[in-house]
Design an enzyme around this catalytic site. Structure first.
Site, PDB file in Angstrom:
ATOM      1  N   HIS A 130      40.164   8.574  41.292  1.00 19.36           N
ATOM      2  CA  HIS A 130      41.526   8.180  41.642  1.00 19.36           C
ATOM      3  C   HIS A 130      42.205   7.654  40.386  1.00 19.36           C
ATOM      4  O   HIS A 130      41.588   7.524  39.330  1.00 19.36           O
ATOM      5  CB  HIS A 130      41.534   7.142  42.759  1.00 19.36           C
ATOM      6  CG  HIS A 130      41.262   7.713  44.112  1.00 19.36           C
ATOM      7  ND1 HIS A 130      42.132   8.568  44.754  1.00 19.36           N
ATOM      8  CD2 HIS A 130      40.200   7.567  44.948  1.00 19.36           C
ATOM      9  CE1 HIS A 130      41.638   8.919  45.926  1.00 19.36           C
ATOM     10  NE2 HIS A 130      40.457   8.329  46.065  1.00 19.36           N
ATOM     11  N   ASP A 160      48.856   8.470  38.695  1.00 15.47           N
ATOM     12  CA  ASP A 160      49.423   9.338  39.714  1.00 15.47           C
ATOM     13  C   ASP A 160      50.842   9.776  39.386  1.00 15.47           C
ATOM     14  O   ASP A 160      51.185  10.959  39.529  1.00 15.47           O
ATOM     15  CB  ASP A 160      49.439   8.620  41.067  1.00 15.47           C
ATOM     16  CG  ASP A 160      48.084   8.645  41.758  1.00 15.47           C
ATOM     17  OD1 ASP A 160      47.204   9.406  41.318  1.00 15.47           O
ATOM     18  OD2 ASP A 160      47.905   7.893  42.737  1.00 15.47           O
TER      19      ASP A 160
END
Length: 380
Positions: A130, A160
Site C-alpha cells: 500500500h 496513491d
C-alpha cells in the site's frame, strides 16, 4: 460531453482503488469523457460509496468481463477509446484478456495507462503493498516527522495520489500528445515508488549540496528550523510559519509584536532552540484566528492551519472557487485553471452501474441486444 481542455478525449477506466480512479477524476475534471467499467453485480465493495469524489464526472457501467460476451463489450469500448486506465497487480489485466498487447493489436492508437505500487517488473513487482510501503521504499517517508520521533505517515497523499494518480494522468497526457506526431499509442507504466521518489527530487538536490544532512526533523524544511514549523495557539489550534527569507522573517517579528533587537539571527542554527522557545511562548498568547487577522496584508508567512471543512469557507478559497458543491457536498474543484477552455463543475457520481444501457447503445447495440445481455447477467 464535458467542457475543458480535454473535451473529446475518450477514456475507459477499469474500476479499481485510489490512484487509478484519481487519475481518471483528473482527466474527467478537465473534460474527458470517462466510462468506468465495474463488475456486473454489486456485493460488498470497498471500492464504492455514495457520492465518492473519485467517481465524479464520468459514466458508470457494469459488465461481467469473465464472460465471453462481457469481455467482447469491453474490447469494443477500448476499440473506440483514446485511453484505457487500469490499476491491477501485474498480469491481472492480461489474464482478463484486457492486457496492452491484446488491446493495442486492435486499436494501435490506444494509450494504455497502468498504475501499480512497484511497477510492472522488478523484484518486488508481484508483492502486495500500500501507499505507506511504496513511499518507504522510495525514500519519501523517512524524512517526514519530528526530531527524535518515528516517521510521520503523510496520509496517502505521496504514494496513491501525488506520486501515483497524478503522475499517471500526466504520463497519459504526455503519451496522447506524442501520438499526435507518431500516430501510435503506447503503454504508460506508472509506479507509485517512482512517482514518490520523483517528488523528492529537490530533497536529493539539497542533500547533494550538503544542505540536508541532519537527522529527521532537524533540517530547514522538515520542522527543524523554528521559522518553518507549526505552533499551538491560545485556543489549542495551530498556525503555520514559513518565514525563511530575512525580509519575511522581519515581517513575522513585527506581526508577533517582538522587539527585533531581542530576536536572535534566525539563520544561525545555534540560535534555533532559543528562537523556537520565543516563538512558542509568543504564539501561545493569542488564538489562531487572532494571529491570522494580524497577519493579513503582510508578508509574514503566517497562516492558520485549517481543517478540511474550514478550508472550504476561507475567503481566499471562496474567491478562487477552490471548492465546489457537487451532489450537495463541498469538494475540491478541478485544477488548474484555464483562460480559454475552463472546465465546468463536475457532475455528481452516477449511481453504481447506472449508465450501462446508454453507453452500450452508443456502441451500436440494439435495445433487444441489451435486454438479452442483461437477462444473461452479462451486464448490470
Amino acid at each position: 460531453m464535458g467542457t475543458g481542455p480535454l473535451a473529446g478525449l475518450k477514456v475507459v477506466e477499469l474500476a479499481g482503488l485510489a490512484p487509478a480512479p484519481f487519475a481518471c477524476t483528473v482527466l474527467a475534471d478537465l473534460g474527458a469523457d470517462v466510462v468506468r467499467v465495474d463488475r456486473a453485480r454489486p456485493g460488498f465493495d470497498v471500492l464504492t460509496f455514495p457520492n465518492d469524489p473519485l467517481t465524479r464526472g464520468r459514466r458508470w457501467i457494469g459488465v461481467d468481463v469473465k464472460s465471453p460476451a462481457g469481455l467482447d463489450l469491453v474490447l469494443r469500448l477500448a476499440d473506440t477509446a483514446d485511453v484505457l486506465v487500469e490499476g491491477f497487480r501485474p498480469g491481472v489485466a492480461e489474464r482478463m484478456g484486457l492486457g496492452p498487447d491484446a488491446l493495442l493489436a486492435r486499436n494501435p492508437r490506444l494509450v494504455y495507462g497502468r498504475i501499480t505500487g512497484w511497477g510492472q517488473d522488478g523484484p518486488l513487482a508481484p508483492a502486495a503493498g500500500h501507499d505507506i510501503n511504496y513511499i518507504a521504499i522510495a525514500g519519501a517517508l523517512d524524512p517526514i516527522g519530528q526530531a527524535g520521533h518515528k516517521p510521520t505517515v503523510p496520509l496517502n497523499l505521496l504514494g496513491d495520489f501525488g506520486g501515483g494518480g497524478l503522475m499517471l494522468a500526466m504520463g497519459v497526457l504526455a503519451a496522447v500528445i506524442e501520438r499526435q506526431s507518431s500516430g501510435k499509442g503506447q503503454v504508460v507504466d506508472a509506479s507509485m515508488v517512482e512517482g514518490a521518489a520523483l517528488l523528492t527530487t529537490s530533497l536529493h538536490g539539497l542533500k547533494n549540496l550538503g544542505l540536508w544532512n541532519n537527522p529527521r526533523g532537524e533540517n530547514l524544511l522538515d520542522g527543524g528550523a523554528p521559522f518553518y514549523d507549526t505552533y499551538e495557539t491560545a485556543d489549542g489550534k495551530h498556525v503555520a510559519v514559513g518565514a525563511i527569507e530575512a525580509r519575511f522573517f522581519g515581517e513575522l517579528v513585527k506581526v508577533l509584536g517582538l522587539d527585533p533587537a531581542e530576536v536572535p539571527d534566525h539563520m544561525n542554527p545555534e540560535n534555533w532552540p532559543a528562537l523556537r522557545d520565543l516563538l512558542t511562548r509568543t504564539i501561545k498568547t493569542r488564538t489562531r484566528d487572532e494571529w491570522a487577522k494580524l497577519a493579513e496584508g503582510t508578508d509574514s508567512c503566517l497562516s492558520p492551519v485549517l481543517t478540511p471543512d474550514e478550508a472550504t469557507a476561507h475567503p481566499h478559497n471562496v474567491a478562487r472557487g477552490t471548492f465546489v458543491e457537487i451532489g450537495g457536498e463541498r469538494q475540491p474543484a478541478p485544477a488548474p485553471k484555464f483562460s480559454r477552455t475552463a472546465p465546468g463543475v463536475p457532475t455528481a457520481p452516477s449511481a453504481a452501474r447506472a449508465d450501462t444501457t446508454e453507453v452500450l447503445a452508443e456502441l451500436g447495440l440494439s435495445a433487444a441486444e441489451i435486454d438479452r445481455l442483461r437477462a444473461d447477467a452479462v451486464i448490470a
